[in-house]
Every structure is written in C-alpha cells, then in structure tokens.
Motif scaffolding. Structure first.
Motif, mmCIF file in Angstrom:
data_model
loop_
_atom_site.group_PDB
_atom_site.id
_atom_site.type_symbol
_atom_site.label_atom_id
_atom_site.label_comp_id
_atom_site.label_asym_id
_atom_site.label_seq_id
_atom_site.Cartn_x
_atom_site.Cartn_y
_atom_site.Cartn_z
ATOM 1 N N GLN A 533 0.826 -1.211 0.000
ATOM 2 C CA GLN A 533 0.000 0.000 0.000
ATOM 3 C C GLN A 533 0.859 1.260 0.000
ATOM 4 O O GLN A 533 0.465 2.279 -0.560
ATOM 5 C CB GLN A 533 -0.941 -0.023 1.197
ATOM 6 C CG GLN A 533 -2.072 -1.031 1.014
ATOM 7 C CD GLN A 533 -2.989 -1.084 2.212
ATOM 8 O OE1 GLN A 533 -2.563 -1.452 3.301
ATOM 9 N NE2 GLN A 533 -4.230 -0.724 2.017
ATOM 10 N N SER A 569 -0.750 -7.848 6.418
ATOM 11 C CA SER A 569 -1.555 -7.101 5.458
ATOM 12 C C SER A 569 -3.007 -7.576 5.491
ATOM 13 O O SER A 569 -3.282 -8.753 5.709
ATOM 14 C CB SER A 569 -0.975 -7.263 4.052
ATOM 15 O OG SER A 569 -0.821 -8.630 3.716
ATOM 16 N N ILE A 570 -3.916 -6.650 5.261
ATOM 17 C CA ILE A 570 -5.350 -6.948 5.345
ATOM 18 C C ILE A 570 -6.073 -6.659 4.038
ATOM 19 O O ILE A 570 -6.835 -7.491 3.539
ATOM 20 C CB ILE A 570 -6.000 -6.131 6.492
ATOM 21 C CG1 ILE A 570 -5.386 -6.517 7.837
ATOM 22 C CG2 ILE A 570 -7.513 -6.331 6.505
ATOM 23 C CD1 ILE A 570 -5.841 -5.645 8.989
ATOM 24 N N THR A 571 -5.855 -5.498 3.453
ATOM 25 C CA THR A 571 -6.665 -5.062 2.311
ATOM 26 C C THR A 571 -6.049 -5.379 0.956
ATOM 27 O O THR A 571 -6.697 -5.182 -0.077
ATOM 28 C CB THR A 571 -6.909 -3.543 2.387
ATOM 29 O OG1 THR A 571 -5.655 -2.857 2.326
ATOM 30 C CG2 THR A 571 -7.617 -3.167 3.671
ATOM 31 N N THR A 572 -4.813 -5.860 0.924
ATOM 32 C CA THR A 572 -4.160 -6.065 -0.367
ATOM 33 C C THR A 572 -4.854 -7.076 -1.284
ATOM 34 O O THR A 572 -4.736 -6.944 -2.510
ATOM 35 C CB THR A 572 -2.691 -6.478 -0.167
ATOM 36 O OG1 THR A 572 -2.626 -7.572 0.761
ATOM 37 C CG2 THR A 572 -1.869 -5.327 0.373
ATOM 38 N N SER A 574 -7.788 -7.294 -2.328
ATOM 39 C CA SER A 574 -8.794 -6.690 -3.206
ATOM 40 C C SER A 574 -8.185 -5.834 -4.301
ATOM 41 O O SER A 574 -8.918 -5.303 -5.142
ATOM 42 C CB SER A 574 -9.759 -5.829 -2.380
ATOM 43 O OG SER A 574 -9.069 -4.754 -1.772
ATOM 44 N N GLU A 578 -9.678 -3.760 -7.889
ATOM 45 C CA GLU A 578 -9.757 -2.302 -7.894
ATOM 46 C C GLU A 578 -8.719 -1.613 -8.785
ATOM 47 O O GLU A 578 -8.912 -0.451 -9.152
ATOM 48 C CB GLU A 578 -9.600 -1.796 -6.460
ATOM 49 C CG GLU A 578 -10.690 -2.323 -5.539
ATOM 50 C CD GLU A 578 -10.354 -2.160 -4.070
ATOM 51 O OE1 GLU A 578 -9.268 -1.621 -3.774
ATOM 52 O OE2 GLU A 578 -11.160 -2.579 -3.231
ATOM 53 N N GLY A 730 -7.364 -12.007 4.523
ATOM 54 C CA GLY A 730 -7.508 -10.633 4.088
ATOM 55 C C GLY A 730 -8.933 -10.203 4.322
ATOM 56 O O GLY A 730 -9.733 -10.935 4.927
ATOM 57 N N HIS A 731 -9.286 -9.006 3.852
ATOM 58 C CA HIS A 731 -10.631 -8.498 4.123
ATOM 59 C C HIS A 731 -11.680 -9.346 3.418
ATOM 60 O O HIS A 731 -11.559 -9.637 2.222
ATOM 61 C CB HIS A 731 -10.746 -7.037 3.683
ATOM 62 C CG HIS A 731 -11.882 -6.333 4.338
ATOM 63 N ND1 HIS A 731 -13.192 -6.520 3.950
ATOM 64 C CD2 HIS A 731 -11.919 -5.475 5.384
ATOM 65 C CE1 HIS A 731 -13.986 -5.808 4.709
ATOM 66 N NE2 HIS A 731 -13.257 -5.158 5.596
ATOM 67 N N HIS A 733 -14.591 -8.792 2.194
ATOM 68 C CA HIS A 733 -15.362 -8.264 1.066
ATOM 69 C C HIS A 733 -14.754 -8.676 -0.266
ATOM 70 O O HIS A 733 -15.436 -8.641 -1.299
ATOM 71 C CB HIS A 733 -15.479 -6.742 1.151
ATOM 72 C CG HIS A 733 -14.248 -6.005 0.713
ATOM 73 N ND1 HIS A 733 -13.951 -5.770 -0.615
ATOM 74 C CD2 HIS A 733 -13.244 -5.447 1.420
ATOM 75 C CE1 HIS A 733 -12.821 -5.092 -0.699
ATOM 76 N NE2 HIS A 733 -12.361 -4.895 0.513
ATOM 77 N N THR A 734 -13.497 -9.091 -0.268
ATOM 78 C CA THR A 734 -12.818 -9.454 -1.507
ATOM 79 C C THR A 734 -13.556 -10.547 -2.260
ATOM 80 O O THR A 734 -13.608 -10.540 -3.496
ATOM 81 C CB THR A 734 -11.382 -9.912 -1.209
ATOM 82 O OG1 THR A 734 -10.725 -8.909 -0.424
ATOM 83 C CG2 THR A 734 -10.605 -10.156 -2.483
ATOM 84 N N THR A 752 -10.631 -8.367 9.511
ATOM 85 C CA THR A 752 -11.160 -7.000 9.522
ATOM 86 C C THR A 752 -10.522 -6.137 10.602
ATOM 87 O O THR A 752 -10.869 -4.973 10.748
ATOM 88 C CB THR A 752 -12.681 -7.017 9.745
ATOM 89 O OG1 THR A 752 -12.970 -7.677 10.991
ATOM 90 C CG2 THR A 752 -13.380 -7.734 8.605
#
Length: 783
Positions: A533, A569-572, A574, A578, A730-731, A733-734, A752
């Motif tokens: 990120q 890492s959490i959001t990577t 997705s 994106e 990871g998150h 929502h992915t 989360t």
C-alpha cells in the motif's frame, strides 16, 4: 554548502545577439512570446470560449505555464537532442503542446481541445495525448523521479550500460520538492552516478494558495549538493545584473536577497511610483537604492524587478551549456508565477483565468490575433525557420516493435513434499534459466533490500546483480557467504534501498522499455506485502503511464503470525479488483505459483499487455493437497483454471455447502470439509486464485464488460450451487461477490482488524478464519 551561480551569457553572444546555437536571442524571444500566447490561449479557449453546458469547471493553469515558458523555449529550441527525454511538470502541459505545435508535431485541430473528450489531457500523458510526451506526469513528485528510473532502465536496456544515451531532463515545480518521494530517490546511492540527469526547479516561490514565506532555497540546494549533485543557481537576469554593477547596485542586491518572498511578490503588483517608494525600504541602504531607481524610467524599473534568471534566455542558455555530464545536475531557476501575464505574482493566481479584456491585452502586446489564436509563424520568417529547424532536429523514428520472448505455460515440474508459495517464486525463476533461457535473460528483478528474505537468493546467485561497471566482490572467497553479491553489467537483479516508492518507480520504467526503446523486459519487483500500500500510488501511476510489470508481495496476511499487526496485510487481496491494468493472483500451491507467474510474464512488453500482482505466503503447505492431475490433458485443464481465477479442489457427490478459499486458507478449508463430512454434510471446496478475474467474468455475464465467462461454469457450475462460505487471509469483502454468481446464501470470513503476534492457530482463531470458524459458518448456512 557551495553552489555554482550562473550569470548571464552576454559575454558569449555575437554582435547580432546570436550565441552560435540555432539562431539569435531576438528570434528566440519572438518564439517565447508565441509559446506564452498559445499556452494561455489553450487554457482560455477551454474555459471561456468552448461551450460548457454542464457548467462544470474545466480548469487549467495559465500562471504555472507562464513561469515555465522561458525555460522550455530555451530547452526545446536550443538544447534538446532526439536522444534526450523530458518530464514536464503537470501544470505546464499547455506549454508542451504549444511547443509541439510550433515544431510541427501537433495538429492545430487539437489546440482547442484541452481537457475535452478525446483531446489534450489535463496533464502530459504518454498513452493519451496525441503529440510527443516523454513522461506521464500529474501525481506530484513522481514525474521528477521518473527520470531517475528512466535513466537506470535505459542503461539496463542499452548495449553499453556505462554510458548515458541522452540526458533525462525533469522540469520540477518547487512545491514538488515537499514530496518525500523526491528525497528517497535522490538519496539512493546509484543516483549520484547518473550524469544524464538534469533537473530544472521552477522556483516561483508560490503554492496553490499563497506565497511561501520561506522557500528555504539554500537548504534545498545544500541537500542536492550533499547527495553529489552539481547545483546551479539562476537567480537574477542580465538587466538586474547590470544594475547591480552601478552605484547603489550592491545595496539593491542586498535588499532583494534579504527580502521575504511575500514582500517581493507584492512589489511585482505595484505601479512604478509606488515601487519607487517601497523598494528602497527603510534601512541604511535606502538612499543609494532610491538614487539608483531615479536613473530608470518606469518601464525599465518594472522589467528590472521581474528580471529573474529563470526568464533570462541568455542565462538559461549558459546554464544548460554548463551541465556536468559526470554527475546529476539541478538548476534552481528563480521565476515569477504568471510571468508576462496580468496576474503575475498574485498569491492566488494558481488557477486564475485571464478575462476577455486581459487576453486581448496579451494578444496586442505579443502581436497575436485573438480572432485567429492558433496562427503559426510564416514559414519563411526567422521564427518560422527556427521552429522548423528545431522540429527536424528533434525528430525521432518510432521505437522498434521487437516482440517479447515466448514464455512457456508449464515448465513441467510437479512439486512434492512441503513448500511455500514464496519459495516457489525463486524456484520458478531458476527453472526458467534452464527451461527457457531466452525468456530468463529478459527478466530483471528489483527489491528494496529484501532479496534473501523473499527467496530470491538462488536467483541472485545465478544471474548476478546489475551495475553499470563490474565491481569487486570482496566476499567471493568467504566460505560462509551464501548470497554472492556479484555486481556486473550483465547482472539481472537491481537492489535499491528500503524505499518502496523507489522500487515501483523503477519497476514502471523497466516495464516501459518495450515502448520507449524497443526492448521488452520482464520486470519483477518483490517487497513485503504489508508495504504494497505504501507503494501502490506510484505503481498505479506507472501502470497508467504504460509500464508493465509484476509486483510480488510476500510474505502476506496474518499468516505472518509471530510478526504481529505491523507486518500483517489486510486489504491487499482486493487490489486485483480495484486496480486498472493489473491482474492479481494469490496462489495456494507451488504449482499455482508457477502457472500464474508464467501467465503474468507472458502479458508483459506488448501493446495488449498489462501488469500483475502476486500475493505469496511463507506458510508451508503439503503439496499433495493440490491433487494435480497426472493426465496431461487434465493437467492443462487445471492450469487454465488456475490462470483464469479458480478451480474445483474437492467435489462432493451431493454437496450441501461450498467453501471458496484463497491462498494460505485452502488448508483450513480442506480440514473443515473433512470435519463437515464426518457430520454428514458434504462440502465442495473451490480454490480461488484471482478474485479480480472472477469479478470480471461475472461482470461480463451481466453485460457490463468484456471477459471470458467459462471459468464461472467450471468453478461454480449451476448444478452444484449451494450456500457459500468464503474465507481468505484478508478483508472478507474481496470474495463476497461470489454469492451473486447463483444468488446463494453467503457467509464471509476474513480479517477485519489489526492483527497481533501469536502462533498460527491463535491468530487464525482470533480472526475467525480457522477450521472451527469455517465449520460453524457452514453449519449456520445448512441448518
């Protein structure tokens, strides 16, 4: 700190004002005026002439353009060569278009199209503008540092890496020097050896909202000098220098040198009588300054105050000829924002637009016709000849279209035992040196001081480290040295300091050599996934600018259990959904890593190609769980599914629930499926390798895009549609969109919250992604 101030070049000129470089300064001033007019008219037409039914602000930066006109006119019409490249500060794009038009490289039909659909872009764009643009700019600081990475990429791609093939100019706004990315790049040890770098800082001392009270030019110059750069300073022009030589001139210089920036800017707005009253000040130097000013008529006094080095053509000419090609050079060119416009020096002129009356006044002063704003010079006129000669001199043939090397789709290895996807990365690179040596020779890896900890050690030992000249490896005979750091021009690994923005900047330029120089490279950047990120914005901008590369984030997720929340890492995951121009894969097994890496390599260095992001893990996994088919046709079917985004890993006879897992969580999913089976609940397990590709397929099936959709039928066939549990490191929502394939009940498991240190079991349990949590979610859906 010492800098090399550059005076005017009047002593170098001939009787007719010619410096011996492509014509006289008188003709150059005529071209300068026309560039100022055209750049102002381009913005004026976009905002005040072109119909705008929506009423939405169009924008543009006439004042920012004006401060660069003298610099760019001198550079393009006297000093640039076809082998040189220039990164233009974002807000000066109309100046670039005006110059390209005058040199015959832009159809005049585009001049009224700034910021219009299909027209001239807001900021210089290699991929979208219709005229020659060397570097895409727009994100502050990235355009300047791109020249550093462009210089290294060019040296790497050329036959003689020890020799600079043309200069790399960067036209930098002074506010860009606030960006930390600038200094991360300047301080990298390799940069001091790049004599082809020439940065020109537009020192207009204004930001968007105000006049900067203390621009700290001396401190900035000292920072460049301490990094090994040649520092040239263009503060005053020839008229002021002549006044400084008169009685009272020394006092005037002291007064201007000591004057705060806002006071100087305010004086630029004063009429002559007020200027005579305010300029001398009230100190001991006031009387001799006032006496000097009395010798000047009003027009000369006004010209003298704004006569800074960045607007003096002779001084600029001398500065460009004073560049030392053995080290980087930075030229601090003092300028006036809005120079030559009615808005010059005003603290809020950043986005201000000239009124109709002001544009007509400018046209009258310059000799342009506001009713025919795009007129070029007559072909036979001195200015017309200068433009034609410059255009011919800077002509470039298009870069060759050498196709990238063929990349195998399957090396043929079937991993056994226990392995990690991170270790598989190094294994595949080594396998390529034997299975496809022509392909392997085009691979260049980049890392920020993490080669050994990301399993690149074997690759580095095999191919060596790139350097412009061969360097002594003092540890070659040390028996305890496992990583051999052999630096040589044929090396294929480039190591940077611990600065992720530098890594992705270089990655973007290495990924653009196919279109810049006609040599396609296969660049792979490796960094710790938690810091993706930090690097994402400049990497995304590199993709926008046409760079094609592979970014590998490893190790990843809370699976890095003992490392704690700072490295988890959490959001990577997705990002693949994106990030435009990029495909993300998160393989679960070593063979998945091989297949996805080869597929990513095959997309590099071609007009229809793109970038990729691989998220890898250090979790040891039993490779027999992959159940790789032995039959060649079935193996190829599995490979195609892996590359397309997902594959069925376990099929129950009559499934009651489906577990879709990604990456390191596949082991937990399989354990949960076994336990569910013991309770009489049959579960399918699908291994997801690319949520982005699956989303594209689903979007295309809904009529919102263009992508192959067959993978949805093979990984999630309608006949096997059941309630769905998704799980990833990871998150959550992915993968949540997967329920929309067949509109089934859904339970999403993932991370989360910030993580914390602990064993793998403790951390998985804490985040609810362990086998127990998967079983509970499945039971809830099938109750």
């Amino acid at each position: 700190m010492t800098t090399a101030p550059v005076r005017t070049a009047s002593s170098r000129t001939t009787d007719d004002g010619s410096s011996g470089l492509h014509g006289s300064f008188e003709v150059l001033r005529e071209v300068e005026d026309r560039v100022l007019w055209l750049s102002s008219a381009i913005v004026h037409h976009a905002n005040r002439v072109r119909p705008n039914p929506s009423g939405l602000k169009v924008g543009g930066h006439q004042a920012s353009c004006a401060s660069m006109v003298s610099i760019m006119t001198t550079l393009w019409f006297r000093h640039l060569r076809p082998q040189d490249r220039v990164s233009v500060k974002p807000h000066a794009s109309p100046v670039l278009h005006a110059i390209n038009y005058l040199q015959g490289n832009l159809d005049p039909a585009y001049l009224p199209t700034l910021r219009e659909w299909g027209g001239l872009q807001s900021y210089p764009s290699r991929s979208k503008d219709p005229d020659p643009v060397d570097y895409s700019t727009g994100s502050v600081g990235i355009g300047a540092t791109a020249t550093i990475w462009g210089a290294i990429a060019r040296r790497y791609a050329c036959d003689d890496p020890g020799t600079a093939a043309g200069r790399q100019y960067a036209l930098v706004g002074d506010a860009e020097l606030d960006e930390g990315a600038i200094w991360e790049a300047v301080l990298d040890p390799q940069v001091a050896e790049l004599g082809e770098l020439v940065w020109i800082v537009d020192l207009n001392r204004q930001s968007l909202d105000r006049v900067v009270p203390d621009i700290a030019a001396d401190r900035l110059q000292g920072m460049f000098a301490s990094a090994g750069w040649q520092v040239l300073t263009l503060k005053y022009g020839s008229l002021l220098e002549e006044l400084f030589a008169r009685p009272g001139g020394a006092e005037l210089r002291r007064r201007l040198d000591a004057m705060p920036n806002p006071e100087y800017q305010r004086l630029l707005r004063c009429p002559a009588d007020e200027l005579r009253r305010r300029l001398p000040g009230d100190g001991s130097d006031a009387a001799p300054i006032a006496a000097l000013l009395e010798q000047l008529d009003d027009a000369t006094l006004g010209r003298a105050l704004s006569n800074l080095g960045g607007h003096d053509l002779a001084a600029l000419d001398d500065a460009f000829t004073s560049v030392d090609d053995h080290r980087p050079t930075v030229i601090f060119a003092y300028t006036v924002k809005g120079y030559g416009l009615p808005t010059q020096g005003h603290p809020q002129n950043h986005s201000s637009l000239l009124t109709e009356a002001q544009i007509e006044e400018l046209a009258a002063r310059i000799g342009a016709d506001p009713d025919s704003p795009w007129d070029a010079f007559p072909t036979a006129s001195p200015a017309g000849r200068l433009c034609a000669e410059a255009g011919a001199r800077l002509h470039r043939d298009p870069a060759g279209s050498t196709p990238p090397p063929a990349v195998p789709t399957d090396i043929g290895r079937t991993p056994t035992g226990t392995a990690t996807t991170q270790a598989a990365l190094g294994r595949v690179l080594l396998d390529l040196t034997r299975a496809a040596p022509e392909t392997a020779r085009q691979i260049v890896t980049v890392s920020p001081d993490v080669s050994s900890s990301t399993n690149l050690g074997g690759w580095v030992n095999k191919v060596g480290v790139w350097a412009p000249t061969e360097r002594v490896n003092w540890f070659h005979d040390d028996a305890e040295t496992l990583l051999h750091w052999r630096e040589k021009p044929t090396g294929q690994h480039i190591e940077l300091g611990i600065a992720e923005t530098n890594l992705v900047g270089l990655l973007g330029e290495l990924g653009a050599t196919w279109s810049r120089w006609g040599r396609p490279l296969l660049p792979i950047g490796v960094l710790y996934d938690p810091f993706v990120q930090r690097a994402l914005e400049p990497w995304s901008f590199g993709i926008y600018a046409g760079g094609q590369s592979i970014l590998v984030g490893t190790p990843s997720g809370v699976t890095l259990a003992p490392e704690g929340g700072a490295h988890q890492s959490i959001t990577t995951p997705s990002l693949g959904i994106e990030q435009p121009g990029c495909t993300t894969w998160e393989p679960a097994f070593a063979l998945d890593t091989e297949w996805t890496l080869l597929a990513a390599l095959a997309r590099l260095g071609r007009p229809d190609g793109g970038s990729a992001y691989l998220r890898l893990s250090t979790r040891p996994v039993d490779q027999s769980l992959a159940q790789v088919p032995a039959d060649p046709a079935a193996r190829e079917r599995r490979r195609r599914q892996v590359v397309a985004g997902a594959y069925p890993l376990r099929r129950a006879e009559h499934p009651q629930v489906t577990i879709a897992a990604m990456g390191a969580m596949v082991t937990e999913a399989l354990t949960a499926a076994d336990r569910l089976q013991q309770q009489g609940i049959a579960a399918d397990v699908v291994c997801v390798t690319s949520p982005g590709l699956l989303f594209q397929a689903l979007d295309a099936r809904s009529g919102h895009g263009h992508a192959d959709t067959w993978i949805l039928d093979q990984a999630f066939p309608a006949a096997r549609a059941t309630p769905l549990v998704t799980v990833l490191d990871g998150h959550p929502h992915t993968l949540a969109f997967l329920a929309n394939i067949h509109q089934v009940p859904l339970s999403t498991l993932g991370v989360t919250r910030f993580g914390q240190s602990g064993s793998l079991e403790d951390v998985y349990r804490h985040h609810g992604i362990d086998a127990d949590s998967i079983v509970r979610a499945a039971l809830d859906l099938t109750d």
